[in-house]
Design a protein around this motif. Structure first.
Motif, PDB file in Angstrom:
ATOM      1  N   ARG A 223       0.844  -1.200   0.000  1.00 21.97           N
ATOM      2  CA  ARG A 223       0.000   0.000   0.000  1.00 21.97           C
ATOM      3  C   ARG A 223       0.871   1.240   0.000  1.00 21.97           C
ATOM      4  NH1 ARG A 223      -5.443   0.139   3.608  1.00 21.97           N
ATOM      5  NH2 ARG A 223      -6.426  -1.788   2.888  1.00 21.97           N
ATOM      6  N   PHE A 224       0.398   2.272  -0.751  1.00 21.63           N
ATOM      7  CA  PHE A 224       1.098   3.550  -0.784  1.00 21.63           C
ATOM      8  C   PHE A 224       0.249   4.689  -0.219  1.00 21.63           C
ATOM      9  CE2 PHE A 224       3.344   1.044  -3.941  1.00 21.63           C
ATOM     10  CZ  PHE A 224       4.660   1.355  -3.686  1.00 21.63           C
ATOM     11  N   THR A 225      -1.013   4.415   0.087  1.00 23.11           N
ATOM     12  CA  THR A 225      -1.874   5.414   0.723  1.00 23.11           C
ATOM     13  C   THR A 225      -2.483   4.808   1.970  1.00 23.11           C
ATOM     14  OG1 THR A 225      -3.778   4.723  -0.619  1.00 23.11           O
ATOM     15  CG2 THR A 225      -2.430   6.537  -1.454  1.00 23.11           C
ATOM     16  N   HIS A 226      -2.573   5.625   3.011  1.00 26.98           N
ATOM     17  CA  HIS A 226      -3.094   5.137   4.288  1.00 26.98           C
ATOM     18  C   HIS A 226      -3.978   6.214   4.911  1.00 26.98           C
ATOM     19  CE1 HIS A 226       0.815   3.165   3.579  1.00 26.98           C
ATOM     20  NE2 HIS A 226       0.229   2.102   4.072  1.00 26.98           N
ATOM     21  N   GLU A 227      -5.201   5.852   5.187  1.00 24.80           N
ATOM     22  CA  GLU A 227      -6.115   6.754   5.877  1.00 24.80           C
ATOM     23  C   GLU A 227      -6.061   6.469   7.377  1.00 24.80           C
ATOM     24  OE1 GLU A 227     -10.010   6.393   4.321  1.00 24.80           O
ATOM     25  OE2 GLU A 227      -9.462   7.040   2.291  1.00 24.80           O
ATOM     26  N   LYS A 228      -6.139   7.538   8.158  1.00 26.44           N
ATOM     27  CA  LYS A 228      -6.119   7.384   9.598  1.00 26.44           C
ATOM     28  C   LYS A 228      -7.452   6.814  10.060  1.00 26.44           C
ATOM     29  CE  LYS A 228      -4.675   9.792  13.777  1.00 26.44           C
ATOM     30  NZ  LYS A 228      -4.199  11.078  14.351  1.00 26.44           N
ATOM     31  N   ASN A 234      -0.479   2.220  11.067  1.00 25.05           N
ATOM     32  CA  ASN A 234       0.303   2.112   9.839  1.00 25.05           C
ATOM     33  C   ASN A 234       1.732   2.579  10.095  1.00 25.05           C
ATOM     34  OD1 ASN A 234      -1.928   1.310   8.020  1.00 25.05           O
ATOM     35  ND2 ASN A 234      -2.710   3.356   8.477  1.00 25.05           N
ATOM     36  N   SER A 239       6.320   6.175   2.785  1.00 27.31           N
ATOM     37  CA  SER A 239       4.888   6.204   2.451  1.00 27.31           C
ATOM     38  C   SER A 239       4.338   4.851   2.016  1.00 27.31           C
ATOM     39  CB  SER A 239       4.605   7.243   1.348  1.00 27.31           C
ATOM     40  OG  SER A 239       4.994   8.532   1.766  1.00 27.31           O
ATOM     41  N   GLN A 240       5.005   3.749   2.349  1.00 25.31           N
ATOM     42  CA  GLN A 240       4.501   2.454   1.930  1.00 25.31           C
ATOM     43  C   GLN A 240       4.533   1.434   3.068  1.00 25.31           C
ATOM     44  OE1 GLN A 240       7.076   0.218  -0.813  1.00 25.31           O
ATOM     45  NE2 GLN A 240       8.738   1.640  -0.340  1.00 25.31           N
TER      46      GLN A 240
END
Length: 287
Positions: A223-228, A234, A239-240
């Motif tokens: 994953r390269f995007t992470h929502e809180k 995370n 960023s991964q």
């Protein structure tokens, strides 16, 4: 059978001692909070070239010294009263301040370990999974930018020796050393897998122990995007994240400035994510 009857005044005496201790520590904290702005004002005046009357300067430094001595006296009393060193410090210093100081100490220790090519918290027989490779170029780039900024400021402030010295120290420490310390912490504090637990770390501010018997599922998931999201942690690198771990019940993840939060899904990254996935899957199955 005879026994000693508890004295009716003992609880009051205990409460009185605790109350006196609380009042003393609160008073010391209040004086410290009041004196810190005064010290900053004096420092700014000295840097700006403002002449401070010698009696005022001596009084300010004497007050700081007395505050330090009073803190040491209370610390010794707390230690004699049965407090551990950590508990005694916690009574005198707010938890966020202790956490920040501890973080700075770990960064400096990581720099020393990095130079010595040693790692922290790795026991014989444990499986080690580094996770700093993908952020190395970015961190070295930040360090180079900080170096250029330090050289530029040093040239611009050459005619103001005091200001030049202060800015130079701040730039070197809070810029170059801090950035290199964060990377060094990532290098010297890898993820560690033992027969009974997984230890996940991120730089010098995250250190999470997960018992293997709490792991419900492991996935290799890039994953390269992470929502809180509530209940998720995370630990991204550059960023991964590449490995997702689901738990049967929440574990407490420490917050940076103190306290914890419960998480049931943890995502992390490793230089060899497939190796971490395989090793963790095998360890969970064997347990």
């Amino acid at each position: 059978m005879t026994g000693r009857r508890p004295s009716a005044v003992e609880p009051d005496a205990t409460r009185g001692t605790a109350g006196s201790r609380d009042v003393t520590t609160r008073l010391l904290r209040g004086v410290a909070y009041a004196s810190l702005p005064a010290e900053i004002v004096i420092l700014v005046c000295l840097v700006a070239g403002v002449r401070i009357p010698p009696p005022a300067l001596v009084a300010a430094e004497a007050a700081a010294l007395l505050l330090l001595v009073a803190g040491l006296v209370v610390y010794r009393r707390l230690r004699r009263g049965g407090f551990s060193a950590r508990e005694a410090l916690g009574e005198l210093v707010p938890v966020p301040v202790l956490r920040l100081i501890g973080h700075e100490v770990r960064l400096l220790a990581s720099l020393a370990l990095w130079v010595a090519r040693r790692r922290s918290g790795v026991r014989p027989g444990a499986q080690v999974f580094p996770h700093a490779r993908d952020q190395a170029a970015l961190m070295y780039g930040f360090a180079f930018v900080c170096l250029v900024e330090t050289i530029g400021m040093s040239y611009l402030l050459a005619d103001w020796p005091v200001t030049h010295a202060i800015v130079l120290v701040l730039d070197v420490y809070s810029g170059i050393l801090f950035v290199l310390g964060v990377h060094a912490a990532s290098v010297t504090r890898p993820h560690v897998l033992t027969p009974d637990a997984l230890r996940l770390r991120q730089a010098a501010h995250v250190d999470l122990h997960i018992p293997l018997d709490l792991i419900a599922a492991v996935r290799h998931e890039l994953r390269f995007t992470h929502e809180k999201t509530e209940g998720e942690l995370n630990l991204a690198v550059a960023s991964q994240t590449s490995v997702a771990i689901e738990l049967t019940e929440p574990v407490d993840a420490p917050r940076f400035l103190g306290g914890t939060r419960s998480v049931r899904i943890v995502r992390c990254h490793a230089d060899d994510a497939r190796a971490l996935y395989r090793a963790l899957t095998e360890a969970v199955a064997a347990g």
